[in-house]
Design a protein around this motif. Sequence first.
Motif, PDB file in Angstrom:
ATOM      1  N   PRO A 177      44.530  39.471  46.940  1.00 52.40           N
ATOM      2  CA  PRO A 177      45.598  39.294  45.958  1.00 52.40           C
ATOM      3  C   PRO A 177      46.853  38.730  46.620  1.00 52.40           C
ATOM      4  O   PRO A 177      47.134  38.995  47.802  1.00 52.40           O
ATOM      5  CB  PRO A 177      45.832  40.722  45.437  1.00 52.40           C
ATOM      6  N   THR A 210      48.666  39.583  41.919  1.00 55.24           N
ATOM      7  CA  THR A 210      47.618  38.943  41.116  1.00 55.24           C
ATOM      8  C   THR A 210      46.688  38.163  42.037  1.00 55.24           C
ATOM      9  O   THR A 210      46.963  37.981  43.226  1.00 55.24           O
ATOM     10  CB  THR A 210      48.207  37.987  40.067  1.00 55.24           C
ATOM     11  N   TRP A 211      45.602  37.682  41.441  1.00 55.47           N
ATOM     12  CA  TRP A 211      44.669  36.861  42.217  1.00 55.47           C
ATOM     13  C   TRP A 211      45.007  35.374  42.123  1.00 55.47           C
ATOM     14  O   TRP A 211      44.331  34.544  42.721  1.00 55.47           O
ATOM     15  CB  TRP A 211      43.241  37.096  41.736  1.00 55.47           C
ATOM     16  N   GLU A 230      45.017  34.005  36.905  1.00 62.87           N
ATOM     17  CA  GLU A 230      45.295  34.476  35.559  1.00 62.87           C
ATOM     18  C   GLU A 230      45.854  33.374  34.662  1.00 62.87           C
ATOM     19  O   GLU A 230      46.522  32.457  35.141  1.00 62.87           O
ATOM     20  CB  GLU A 230      46.288  35.646  35.616  1.00 62.87           C
ATOM     21  N   PHE A 250      40.220  33.129  32.914  1.00 68.54           N
ATOM     22  CA  PHE A 250      40.726  32.922  34.260  1.00 68.54           C
ATOM     23  C   PHE A 250      40.338  31.538  34.793  1.00 68.54           C
ATOM     24  O   PHE A 250      39.272  31.014  34.483  1.00 68.54           O
ATOM     25  CB  PHE A 250      40.180  34.011  35.208  1.00 68.54           C
ATOM     26  N   ASN A 288      38.104  34.219  44.131  1.00 64.35           N
ATOM     27  CA  ASN A 288      39.201  35.035  43.607  1.00 64.35           C
ATOM     28  C   ASN A 288      39.035  35.334  42.122  1.00 64.35           C
ATOM     29  O   ASN A 288      39.373  36.428  41.664  1.00 64.35           O
ATOM     30  CB  ASN A 288      40.535  34.345  43.887  1.00 64.35           C
ATOM     31  N   ALA A 289      38.519  34.368  41.359  1.00 64.29           N
ATOM     32  CA  ALA A 289      38.262  34.620  39.945  1.00 64.29           C
ATOM     33  C   ALA A 289      37.186  35.686  39.777  1.00 64.29           C
ATOM     34  O   ALA A 289      37.287  36.567  38.905  1.00 64.29           O
ATOM     35  CB  ALA A 289      37.855  33.332  39.242  1.00 64.29           C
ATOM     36  N   LYS A 346      38.658  39.035  40.453  1.00 62.95           N
ATOM     37  CA  LYS A 346      39.487  39.467  39.330  1.00 62.95           C
ATOM     38  C   LYS A 346      38.616  40.104  38.246  1.00 62.95           C
ATOM     39  O   LYS A 346      38.932  41.202  37.738  1.00 62.95           O
ATOM     40  CB  LYS A 346      40.247  38.269  38.761  1.00 62.95           C
TER      41      LYS A 346
END
Length: 552
Positions: free
Chosen positions: A152, A494-495, A498, A505, A524-525, A528
């Motif tokens: 993150p 956050t990643w 967003e 995403f 990363n998605a 998430k």
Amino acid sequence: MLVFVKSRYDVVILGAGHNGLVAASYLVRAGLSVLLLEKNDYIGGATTSQKLFPDHDARLSRYSYLVSLFPAKIIRDLGLRLELRRRATGSFTPYIKSGQHDALLISNVDEELSRRSMVDLTGSETEFEQMQKFYHLSRVFAEHAWDSMIEPLVSKEEMKRRFETDDLSREAWRSLAEEPLGRALERYLQNDLVRGLVLSDAKIGIFTHPHDPSLVQNRCFLYHLIGNKTGEWTVPVGGMGAVTRELEEAARSAGAEFLTNVDLSASPARTVDLGGKKKTIEFQIDGKKQTVESDFLLVNFGRNVLAKYSGKGYHPEAVDEGSVFKMNMLLRRLPKLKAKKYPPEQAWCGTFHSDEGYEQMNASYEQAGKGRLPDKTPCEVYCHTLTDNSIVSPDLRAKGFHTITLFGLDAPYSLFSKENEKMRKEAEKKFLESMGQWLEEPLEDCLAVARDGSLCIESKTPVDIENSLGMYHGNIFQDAPTWPFATAKEQAGTWGVETEWENVFLCGSSALRGGAVSGIPGHNAAMKVLGLIQKASKAQRPTLDVELSRSI
């Protein structure tokens, strides 16, 4: 042929480029059902190998060429069998001194060779030592920042604190994250050719200059220098198609489903329901309308394309404009060089720089900004087959065939937007002339020839790239490269994937920390999505938690 799919999936991914494949692989391994929808008849997006010249058995990496930013952790996690080969030569930059042709060669395997070559150019070892000091700043930056690329986002303040350990780290932060890159370049380096060689990594794909107050040049430079903490660009054996094949196999073997030739464009604002709790996607395939529903929707294309499906306007920044001219070529033989000190195989296997002096690129930036092709067009060329000849057939290898790719700088979208066909021809001629000044023979004389007599050369402008891949104004990063930290308070933690819609995403290059062949936004998605599921459904799905812990 009628294709049947389930009516519901846990995750639908729009776009089967390499980031979508990475995301799918993580998600299906965690036990989720995943469907990838791809508009093309092939998988991989910009990360593909294609037979560009039908009369010759050679598969070129058409849009992306080298690998640096793909984290080793993703390769291990997904069990990818990739061979990434080191190029013996890092860079080769020809020049004329006292009327004689020579070149600056920076070797990846022989530091003394690089040092001697720099002395031949500058007359002393000082510039070589200063160049090493400058590049050490990027390695220090990478040590502090690289691992965070698949975590993150941390705030800018927190990232800066990581550099408060010693004077060298503080200098790396100041030089690369706070002041325009040109200041550090001019502080450390004195030779114009060396300054230009370093600056080129800050300009590839974007339209910028050393003292750009937006610092987009700094961000681009970091993208090219921090990969896996070394910044070295390697050749994927088998071309970019081999990377795609491994990723596709990883996703399919774990259970991901794919559909190609998918048409989402009939009514973009109605085909994808972004606002509902459940995401509904309508599409056509083989002329038949189908509808699927999912809990999560991952978008593996740019914000500009997403805007069409949301019905909202797209508001890019000036720095988002792409600046690139790509030329893919098949050679019958390697061109002979006017600089005789180094054999052609040594010169061409690295990145061959032309018209990329520091002041010359300042001039070319200014001229392109005024709406005309620069007098001298900066560019760089690389030959895949000198490091990996598997992309051409044994017959072509025996005949001495090679592939080369030219990447032109200071070629912004605005130059081509009105008369693309005409400007493409003019630019192609100028870039060939740029290379030709260092050769004993015209580059065209070395090109393979098709049966119809045409030369085996393909040129792509930013307009062509936008039309083919949807990348905004041909920007190879989708948007301007971003920092490896949060620049707004709400981004921290956050990643970076967003969107304004719940459970929608970005998993491609337009995510924060996206761009290039990295797989980072795909990873990363996926993290998430998995994090949200793990947080919300431990009680309902205990068996999934075990799988999630293994995946994460």
